[in-house]
Enzyme design. Structure first.
Site, PDB file in Angstrom:
ATOM      1  N   GLU A   1       0.874  -0.831   0.210  1.00 58.25           N
ATOM      2  CA  GLU A   1       0.308  -0.095  -0.195  1.00 58.25           C
ATOM      3  C   GLU A   1       0.665   1.087   0.745  1.00 58.25           C
ATOM      4  O   GLU A   1       0.664   2.408  -0.364  1.00 58.25           O
ATOM      5  CB  GLU A   1      -0.843   0.285   0.949  1.00 58.25           C
ATOM      6  CG  GLU A   1      -2.052  -1.170   1.544  1.00 58.25           C
ATOM      7  CD  GLU A   1      -3.074  -0.921   2.194  1.00 58.25           C
ATOM      8  OE1 GLU A   1      -2.385  -1.366   3.953  1.00 58.25           O
ATOM      9  OE2 GLU A   1      -4.096  -0.870   2.420  1.00 58.25           O
TER      10      GLU A   1
ATOM     11  N   GLU B   1      -2.870  -9.746   4.100  1.00 58.22           N
ATOM     12  CA  GLU B   1      -4.081  -9.471   4.992  1.00 58.22           C
ATOM     13  C   GLU B   1      -4.836 -10.214   6.059  1.00 58.22           C
ATOM     14  O   GLU B   1      -5.343 -10.833   6.634  1.00 58.22           O
ATOM     15  CB  GLU B   1      -4.919  -7.871   4.500  1.00 58.22           C
ATOM     16  CG  GLU B   1      -3.437  -6.449   4.783  1.00 58.22           C
ATOM     17  CD  GLU B   1      -2.970  -6.547   3.735  1.00 58.22           C
ATOM     18  OE1 GLU B   1      -3.058  -6.844   3.019  1.00 58.22           O
ATOM     19  OE2 GLU B   1      -2.572  -4.795   4.193  1.00 58.22           O
TER      20      GLU B   1
HETATM   21  C1  3H9 Z   1      -1.091  -5.080   6.940  1.00 59.67           C
HETATM   22  O1  3H9 Z   1      -0.280  -4.354   6.917  1.00 59.67           O
HETATM   23  C2  3H9 Z   1      -2.384  -4.399   7.476  1.00 59.67           C
HETATM   24  C3  3H9 Z   1      -2.319  -2.791   6.699  1.00 59.67           C
HETATM   25  O2  3H9 Z   1      -2.975  -2.997   4.972  1.00 59.67           O
HETATM   26  C4  3H9 Z   1      -3.487  -1.733   6.762  1.00 59.67           C
HETATM   27  C5  3H9 Z   1      -3.148  -1.567   8.401  1.00 59.67           C
HETATM   28  C6  3H9 Z   1      -4.008  -0.125   8.423  1.00 59.67           C
HETATM   29  N1  3H9 Z   1       4.644  -7.223  12.433  1.00 59.67           N
HETATM   30  O3  3H9 Z   1       8.078 -15.126   9.118  1.00 59.67           O
HETATM   31  P1  3H9 Z   1       9.085 -14.281   9.674  1.00 59.67           P
HETATM   32  C7  3H9 Z   1       8.498 -10.747  12.791  1.00 59.67           C
HETATM   33  S1  3H9 Z   1      -1.031  -6.736   8.102  1.00 59.67           S
HETATM   34  C8  3H9 Z   1       5.535  -7.916  12.861  1.00 59.67           C
HETATM   35  O4  3H9 Z   1      10.151 -15.633  10.255  1.00 59.67           O
HETATM   36  P2  3H9 Z   1      10.585 -15.627   6.991  1.00 59.67           P
HETATM   37  C9  3H9 Z   1       8.071 -12.726  13.054  1.00 59.67           C
HETATM   38  O5  3H9 Z   1       7.034 -13.066  14.343  1.00 59.67           O
HETATM   39  C10 3H9 Z   1       0.265  -7.644   7.423  1.00 59.67           C
HETATM   40  N2  3H9 Z   1       6.034  -9.002  13.490  1.00 59.67           N
HETATM   41  O6  3H9 Z   1      10.860 -14.674   8.911  1.00 59.67           O
HETATM   42  C11 3H9 Z   1       9.053 -12.763  13.219  1.00 59.67           C
HETATM   43  O7  3H9 Z   1       9.854 -12.396  14.392  1.00 59.67           O
HETATM   44  P3  3H9 Z   1       9.976 -13.397  15.613  1.00 59.67           P
HETATM   45  C12 3H9 Z   1       0.316  -7.534   6.211  1.00 59.67           C
HETATM   46  C13 3H9 Z   1       6.061  -9.161  12.126  1.00 59.67           C
HETATM   47  O8  3H9 Z   1      11.749 -13.725   6.723  1.00 59.67           O
HETATM   48  C14 3H9 Z   1       9.792 -12.326  12.570  1.00 59.67           C
HETATM   49  O9  3H9 Z   1       9.427 -10.803  12.365  1.00 59.67           O
HETATM   50  N3  3H9 Z   1       1.936  -8.614   6.076  1.00 59.67           N
HETATM   51  C15 3H9 Z   1       5.750  -9.083  10.572  1.00 59.67           C
HETATM   52  O10 3H9 Z   1      10.579 -16.562   7.043  1.00 59.67           O
HETATM   53  C16 3H9 Z   1      10.622 -13.027  11.054  1.00 59.67           C
HETATM   54  O11 3H9 Z   1       9.856 -13.039  10.827  1.00 59.67           O
HETATM   55  C17 3H9 Z   1       2.432  -9.966   6.276  1.00 59.67           C
HETATM   56  O12 3H9 Z   1       0.846 -10.512   7.169  1.00 59.67           O
HETATM   57  C18 3H9 Z   1       4.660  -8.080  11.138  1.00 59.67           C
HETATM   58  N4  3H9 Z   1       4.000  -7.605  10.092  1.00 59.67           N
HETATM   59  O13 3H9 Z   1       9.503 -13.970   6.387  1.00 59.67           O
HETATM   60  C19 3H9 Z   1       2.947 -10.469   6.652  1.00 59.67           C
HETATM   61  N5  3H9 Z   1       5.479  -9.806  10.063  1.00 59.67           N
HETATM   62  O14 3H9 Z   1      11.609 -13.916  14.944  1.00 59.67           O
HETATM   63  C20 3H9 Z   1       3.806 -10.923   7.754  1.00 59.67           C
HETATM   64  C21 3H9 Z   1       7.003 -10.538  10.563  1.00 59.67           C
HETATM   65  O15 3H9 Z   1      10.546 -12.951  16.918  1.00 59.67           O
HETATM   66  N6  3H9 Z   1       4.902 -11.570   7.182  1.00 59.67           N
HETATM   67  N7  3H9 Z   1       7.350 -10.200  11.794  1.00 59.67           N
HETATM   68  O16 3H9 Z   1       9.303 -14.845  15.762  1.00 59.67           O
HETATM   69  C22 3H9 Z   1       5.034 -12.669   6.898  1.00 59.67           C
HETATM   70  O17 3H9 Z   1       5.115 -12.941   5.952  1.00 59.67           O
HETATM   71  C23 3H9 Z   1       6.838 -13.339   6.789  1.00 59.67           C
HETATM   72  O18 3H9 Z   1       7.491 -12.598   8.095  1.00 59.67           O
HETATM   73  C24 3H9 Z   1       7.929 -12.459   5.761  1.00 59.67           C
HETATM   74  C25 3H9 Z   1       8.966 -13.309   6.171  1.00 59.67           C
HETATM   75  C26 3H9 Z   1       7.472 -13.382   4.242  1.00 59.67           C
HETATM   76  C27 3H9 Z   1       7.636 -11.190   5.612  1.00 59.67           C
END
Ligand code: 3H9
Length: 713
Positions: free
Chosen positions: A119, A139
């Site tokens: 976004e 999301e």
């Molecule tokens: C959104 O964006 C809403 C908006 O539209 C509107 C808002 C108003 N936040 O997965 P990993 C942490 S909703 C906080 O092991 P990888 C994760 O918990 C969001 N923390 O790495 C982990 O912590 P820990 C939409 C986050 O390389 C560490 O980072 N976005 C977030 O295997 C490493 O993560 C998503 O849904 C976050 N957004 O994969 C994306 N993301 O080490 C969600 C990660 O303490 N994230 N962490 O356990 C993912 O899909 C994967 O993390 C990603 C990397 C593919 C990015």
């Protein structure tokens, strides 16, 4: 000039410096550095506003480039802020400032741009991606929708189809696909340099696109009806994909600002739903299960450069493919050349099918096959770092195999068994190195199912546990560590509710009612369709072997045995509990099975009665709660979240319910215990004997989660 936000923002100066900027001649390069994934937490939002202020204030720059530090552009909003009051500025305000800037801002998408990250790029005036970047709206997997303009800007920029695809499936797409869909305008190895050049170009031209000002696109007649039907068919009761569709569709006929308001309202509906709570629990749970408390902090996983799998059957072949898929050379051992040829042939066929479906190239098929080496000579195992035994499920056979492995494998080699039921400690006892023995229980089909149940024996060394967990991660699995008991975590719970589903048949239900209740709950298939898929003959053979020793006190339902004796072994023979019309996996009730169920109730003198759907659902889920609690009190699973993740990734339990233990907490443990105690009083069946832990939690007014947190503290 290099600056950081903390030095200059008056609103709330954060301690860290997650956003910095520096001039590259006449362009301001703004970098988000918020490891590990550059989530858009409060400090980042504050920093971005300050960076735009700097852009506006600095007369020497004509435009800006926005990029991410490290491997991510931005992974989205900071999910840990969800459910808390939003600290200003919100993400919409940040994007608004970028879009409305008086100088062009170009996004250099250096890595994944997900959710709010994508976004953010849509608020920029042009987007250039690195070839390895991925963009998407995940999301929906958190029970929400894009909430910072994604459902309004994406249709305007790239059309409704791609906006609906991204926001309702949650699947990210490659840079190449983003380019062809018109989301980014170029793909470049040096995306930052290309973006700098583009910013200058736009500044020189004096005009650039503000996506929010583009007109809404036209949509073919009937498009949304068809999209809705397709979503309902695949989302098994999950509401967020429909919410995303509603936001995209609703925005098309509204002015942009009104569309944003609509999106915000729908986002909040998602965020406050129980489904979102379950999905967020599943998101963090998937990551939490990788963390193993209590291990020696100095322990490190052992190196696994070469692996071996013993047995080239369905399981062994599938496991070997997992290694080849991860680029790890793997030796497959069989007893005969024929069995080896058959097994490796099946792997090739599997890969070729994927190539036919366009999921891999012919060259990739050959690359993977080149990593698979077949042999009938056990001695070749002297070189490998990890062996996974996947032979016939029989203690004698396994012990014999481990005795041989012990004499052949080099010191430090991890000896793993894929057993789904047998005692790992007994297997380890035949070796001189029980500390190197571990369970690595894959689920069938092993190359598809995400769960890996790693089983810790009494003597398994910490670095062997870490090796099993790290190997799982390399194979793309979600690994859960469990202890030794019959069926471990997953199949032990499964056994309880499958058994009770059969008892319900005798007492008055039909397979189709029970299966419908289970699929309406969100499971991919009901207990009987699942048994048909797995094949009924294996369970039959085991039950025949157990017949002589079976306790007379345990209620035993013979319907499953009679179905097998009718020659109905499941899907592979065209039918089991159900019929399957050729070419379809859709179960259809079978009149003979219906008659058999009625006859078995009559033979046992059982007066059949009607069961409500609610009664069936409560029975099956209460059994999961009770058995899960027993597993926790025995220390077989470390935390309730380990059971939740086992079920979500191994059995297709609906993630939007958060897993069986999370759901039990949400539904109320007291009511569940009351039903369990009533069922125990009524039936006296051991399955209903209330768990001591469950009783304790209800007495103390605690949930599983509170109990788990208190123990971890
Ligand atoms: C959104 O964006 C809403 C908006 O539209 C509107 C808002 C108003 N936040 O997965 P990993 C942490 S909703 C906080 O092991 P990888 C994760 O918990 C969001 N923390 O790495 C982990 O912590 P820990 C939409 C986050 O390389 C560490 O980072 N976005 C977030 O295997 C490493 O993560 C998503 O849904 C976050 N957004 O994969 C994306 N993301 O080490 C969600 C990660 O303490 N994230 N962490 O356990 C993912 O899909 C994967 O993390 C990603 C990397 C593919 C990015």
């Amino acid at each position: 000039m290099t600056q950081n936000v903390s030095a200059q923002d008056a609103r709330t100066a954060p301690d860290s410096n997650p956003v910095s900027w520096q001039t590259q001649d006449d362009v301001l390069l703004i970098t988000i550095n918020n490891p590990p994934v550059n989530a858009l937490g409060h400090a980042v939002r504050v920093g971005l506003i300050a960076a735009i202020d700097a852009l506006e204030a600095d007369g020497s720059v004509v435009g800006a480039v926005l990029t991410g530090g490290g491997r991510a552009f931005v992974a989205g909003a900071d999910i840990t802020e969800f459910g808390k009051p939003i600290a200003e500025p919100g993400l919409n305000e940040v994007i608004d400032r970028i879009e409305g800037a008086s100088k062009p801002v170009v996004a250099a998408v250096n890595g994944f741009a997900l959710g709010g990250g994508l976004e953010l790029t849509l608020g920029c005036h042009a987007r250039i991606a690195h070839p390895k970047a991925r963009v998407g709206f995940p999301e929906v997997h958190l029970g929400v929708i894009p909430g910072a303009g994604g459902t309004q800007r994406m249709p305007r920029l790239a059309g409704v189809e791609i906006a609906v695809e991204l926001s309702t499936t949650g699947k990210p797409v490659s840079a190449a696909r983003a380019l062809s869909a018109g989301i980014v305008e170029a793909v470049d190895e040096d995306c930052v340099a290309a973006a700098v050049a583009r910013a200058r170009e736009l500044a020189a031209a004096g005009e650039w696109t503000r996506v929010g000002e583009l007109p809404s696109p036209n949509v073919p007649e009937g498009y949304f009806e068809a999209a809705e039907a397709a979503i309902v068919a695949r989302s098994r009761g999950q509401i967020s994909p429909l919410l995303s569709l509603e936001a995209v569709q609703g925005g098309l006929t509204l002015p942009f600002a009104e569309g944003l308001k609509l999106e915000r309202d729908i986002f909040m509906r998602g965020l406050t739903s129980d489904q979102s709570k379950g999905l967020i629990h599943a998101f963090f749970g998937e990551r939490e299960v990788a963390k193993i408390p209590g291990l020696d902090p100095a322990a490190k996983p052992r190196d696994v450069a070469r692996a071996a799998v013993i047995g080239a059957g369905t399981m062994g072949g599938g496991i070997a493919m997992c290694f080849a898929n991860a680029g790890i050379p793997v030796t497959v051992v069989e007893q005969t050349e024929e069995a080896l040829e058959r097994g490796l042939g099946l792997c090739r066929k599997n890969y070729e099918n994927s190539a036919k479906k366009g999921r891999m190239t012919e060259a990739q098929v050959e690359e993977r096959m080149a990593l698979l080496t077949g042999t009938t000579d056990m001695q070749t195992l002297a070189e490998v770092d990890l062996v996974i035994e996947a032979v016939f499920e029989n203690m004698g056979v396994k012990k014999d195999m481990f005795t041989r492995l012990d004499s052949i494998c080099k010191p430090g080699c991890v000896l793993a068994t894929n057993t789904s039921t047998l005692d790992i400690d007994e297997i380890a006892s035949v070796t001189e190195r029980p500390q190197d023995v571990v369970g690595m229980h894959f689920f069938s089909p092993a190359n598809v199912m995400r769960l890996l149940e790693n089983v810790r024996g009494a003597e398994t060394a910490d670095d062997v546990i870490l090796t099993a967990m790290a190997t799982g991660k390399r194979l793309g699995k979600v690994s859960v560590l469990v202890g030794v008991c019959d069926g471990f975590v997953g199949n032990r719970i499964l056994h309880q509710y499958l058994r009770w589903a059969s008892i319900l048949l005798e007492d008055g239900c039909m397979p189709e009612q029970i299966d419908r209740v289970w699929t309406e709950f969100g499971m991919p298939m009901g207990p009987f369709a699942m048994s048909d898929l797995a094949g009924l003959d294996v369970g039959y053979r085991i039950r025949q072997e157990q017949a002589a020793t079976r306790s007379g006190n345990e209620r035993y339902v013979e319907i499953g045995d009679r179905v097998v004796e009718m020659g109905r072994l499941g899907q592979k023979t065209g039918g089991g509990y159900f019929d399957y019309i050729e070419g379809s996996r859709k179960p259809v009730p079978n009149a003979e099975v219906t008659a058999l169920v009625l006859a078995e109730s009559a033979r046992k003198g059982i007066e059949r009665r009607d069961f409500s759907d609610e009664e069936i659902l409560n029975a099956l889920t209460d059994l999961m709660t009770n058995e899960g609690a027993k597993i926790l009190e025995e220390g077989i699973a470390m935390r309730p979240v380990d059971i939740d993740i086992t079920y979500i990734f191994g059995y297709g339990y609906p993630a939007f319910r958060g897993g069986p233990m999370f759901r039990a907490d949400a539904e109320g443990l007291a009511a569940s215990l009351e039903r369990i105690e009533a069922a125990y009083a009524r039936t006296g069946d051991h399955a209903w004997k209330p768990s001591a832990l469950l009783k304790q939690l209800v007495a103390e007014g605690q949930t599983f989660e509170q109990w788990s947190k208190a123990r971890a503290a």
